[in-house]
Write a protein that holds these residues in place. Sequence first.
Motif, PDB file in Angstrom:
ATOM      1  N   TRP A   1       1.000  -1.014  -0.189  1.00 19.08           N
ATOM      2  CA  TRP A   1       0.175   0.390   0.060  1.00 19.08           C
ATOM      3  C   TRP A   1       0.960   0.852  -0.035  1.00 19.08           C
ATOM      4  CZ3 TRP A   1       0.628   3.389   3.772  1.00 19.08           C
ATOM      5  CH2 TRP A   1       0.683   3.039   5.184  1.00 19.08           C
ATOM      6  N   LEU A   2       2.127   1.053   0.677  1.00 16.96           N
ATOM      7  CA  LEU A   2       3.150   2.099   0.627  1.00 16.96           C
ATOM      8  C   LEU A   2       3.424   2.993  -0.985  1.00 16.96           C
ATOM      9  CD1 LEU A   2       5.503   1.439   2.667  1.00 16.96           C
ATOM     10  CD2 LEU A   2       3.379   3.383   3.163  1.00 16.96           C
ATOM     11  N   LYS A   3       3.297   1.605  -1.633  1.00 15.35           N
ATOM     12  CA  LYS A   3       3.860   2.039  -3.109  1.00 15.35           C
ATOM     13  C   LYS A   3       2.229   3.147  -4.446  1.00 15.35           C
ATOM     14  CE  LYS A   3       5.203  -1.079  -5.872  1.00 15.35           C
ATOM     15  NZ  LYS A   3       5.041  -2.316  -7.064  1.00 15.35           N
ATOM     16  N   SER A   4       1.460   2.800  -3.195  1.00 13.33           N
ATOM     17  CA  SER A   4       0.407   4.085  -4.460  1.00 13.33           C
ATOM     18  C   SER A   4       0.431   5.546  -3.644  1.00 13.33           C
ATOM     19  CB  SER A   4      -0.888   3.268  -4.117  1.00 13.33           C
ATOM     20  OG  SER A   4      -1.392   2.505  -3.456  1.00 13.33           O
ATOM     21  N   PHE A   5       0.959   5.321  -1.910  1.00 12.24           N
ATOM     22  CA  PHE A   5       0.916   6.512  -1.056  1.00 12.24           C
ATOM     23  C   PHE A   5       1.678   7.529  -1.828  1.00 12.24           C
ATOM     24  CE2 PHE A   5       2.255   8.865   2.283  1.00 12.24           C
ATOM     25  CZ  PHE A   5       1.020   8.646   2.811  1.00 12.24           C
ATOM     26  N   ARG A   6       0.069   8.848  -1.580  1.00 19.02           N
ATOM     27  CA  ARG A   6       0.296   9.904  -1.899  1.00 19.02           C
ATOM     28  C   ARG A   6       0.987  10.999  -0.706  1.00 19.02           C
ATOM     29  NH1 ARG A   6      -2.186   9.973  -7.775  1.00 19.02           N
ATOM     30  NH2 ARG A   6      -1.528   8.798  -8.852  1.00 19.02           N
ATOM     31  N   LEU A   7       1.218  11.797  -1.441  1.00 16.51           N
ATOM     32  CA  LEU A   7       1.371  13.098  -0.090  1.00 16.51           C
ATOM     33  C   LEU A   7       0.502  13.597  -0.305  1.00 16.51           C
ATOM     34  CD1 LEU A   7       4.703  13.691   0.947  1.00 16.51           C
ATOM     35  CD2 LEU A   7       3.094  12.542   1.522  1.00 16.51           C
ATOM     36  N   ASN A   8      -0.451  14.630   0.715  1.00 16.12           N
ATOM     37  CA  ASN A   8      -1.699  15.558  -0.002  1.00 16.12           C
ATOM     38  C   ASN A   8      -1.352  16.707   0.648  1.00 16.12           C
ATOM     39  OD1 ASN A   8      -3.965  16.776   0.391  1.00 16.12           O
ATOM     40  ND2 ASN A   8      -5.105  15.563   1.102  1.00 16.12           N
ATOM     41  N   ILE A   9      -1.004  17.803  -0.210  1.00 17.00           N
ATOM     42  CA  ILE A   9      -0.284  19.173   0.835  1.00 17.00           C
ATOM     43  C   ILE A   9      -1.704  19.880   1.054  1.00 17.00           C
ATOM     44  CG2 ILE A   9       0.788  19.521  -1.774  1.00 17.00           C
ATOM     45  CD1 ILE A   9      -0.963  21.766  -2.636  1.00 17.00           C
ATOM     46  N   HIS A  10      -2.367  19.530   1.719  1.00 15.64           N
ATOM     47  CA  HIS A  10      -3.853  19.537   2.592  1.00 15.64           C
ATOM     48  C   HIS A  10      -3.825  19.231   3.099  1.00 15.64           C
ATOM     49  CE1 HIS A  10      -5.391  22.094  -1.083  1.00 15.64           C
ATOM     50  NE2 HIS A  10      -4.753  21.638  -1.774  1.00 15.64           N
ATOM     51  N   ALA A  11      -2.853  17.996   3.526  1.00 18.13           N
ATOM     52  CA  ALA A  11      -3.159  17.748   5.478  1.00 18.13           C
ATOM     53  C   ALA A  11      -3.166  18.049   6.284  1.00 18.13           C
ATOM     54  CB  ALA A  11      -2.439  16.568   4.786  1.00 18.13           C
ATOM     55  N   PRO A  12      -2.316  19.085   6.768  1.00 19.28           N
ATOM     56  CA  PRO A  12      -1.931  19.529   7.827  1.00 19.28           C
ATOM     57  C   PRO A  12      -2.512  21.053   8.103  1.00 19.28           C
ATOM     58  CG  PRO A  12       0.555  19.907   5.961  1.00 19.28           C
ATOM     59  CD  PRO A  12      -0.394  19.093   5.434  1.00 19.28           C
ATOM     60  N   GLY A  13      -3.203  21.645   7.465  1.00 18.68           N
ATOM     61  CA  GLY A  13      -4.686  22.469   7.370  1.00 18.68           C
ATOM     62  C   GLY A  13      -5.349  21.448   7.866  1.00 18.68           C
ATOM     63  N   THR A  14      -5.598  20.153   7.260  1.00 16.88           N
ATOM     64  CA  THR A  14      -6.932  19.540   7.515  1.00 16.88           C
ATOM     65  C   THR A  14      -6.634  19.468   8.619  1.00 16.88           C
ATOM     66  OG1 THR A  14      -7.285  18.937   4.984  1.00 16.88           O
ATOM     67  CG2 THR A  14      -8.477  17.407   6.799  1.00 16.88           C
ATOM     68  N   GLY A  15      -5.612  18.912   9.044  1.00 17.05           N
ATOM     69  CA  GLY A  15      -5.192  18.626  10.848  1.00 17.05           C
ATOM     70  C   GLY A  15      -5.138  19.473  11.900  1.00 17.05           C
ATOM     71  N   PHE A  16      -4.915  20.565  11.261  1.00 14.64           N
ATOM     72  CA  PHE A  16      -5.267  21.433  12.331  1.00 14.64           C
ATOM     73  C   PHE A  16      -6.572  22.318  12.565  1.00 14.64           C
ATOM     74  CE2 PHE A  16      -4.854  26.536  12.880  1.00 14.64           C
ATOM     75  CZ  PHE A  16      -4.294  26.491  13.989  1.00 14.64           C
ATOM     76  N   ALA A  17      -7.403  22.451  11.460  1.00 19.29           N
ATOM     77  CA  ALA A  17      -8.738  22.317  12.122  1.00 19.29           C
ATOM     78  C   ALA A  17      -9.489  21.545  12.405  1.00 19.29           C
ATOM     79  CB  ALA A  17      -9.370  22.585  10.522  1.00 19.29           C
TER      80      ALA A  17
END
Length: 73
Positions: free
Chosen positions: A6-22
């Motif tokens: 599953w790590l092969k298809s894993f992509r970073l989401n640039i909005h993840a830090p903002g979502t976590g903060f919200a």
Amino acid sequence: MPKKNWLKSFRLNIHAPGTGFALMILALTQVPVGIKNAAEVVCIGQTSNKIWKSEKNHSDANMLAVQRCNGRN
């Protein structure tokens, strides 16, 4: 059944830090409301029990308990 990496298809989401903060801000703002509501429920239960012991009337005890715990009388 072959194991899929599953790590092969894993992509970073640039909005993840903002979502976590919200989500963190939403959780922190709801904690005081939850504490207040839990305290009201405990207050209503205890007050209703005390009133019922003296009057032996459930509906009156519940109405008076809610009024007292919400700040009236």
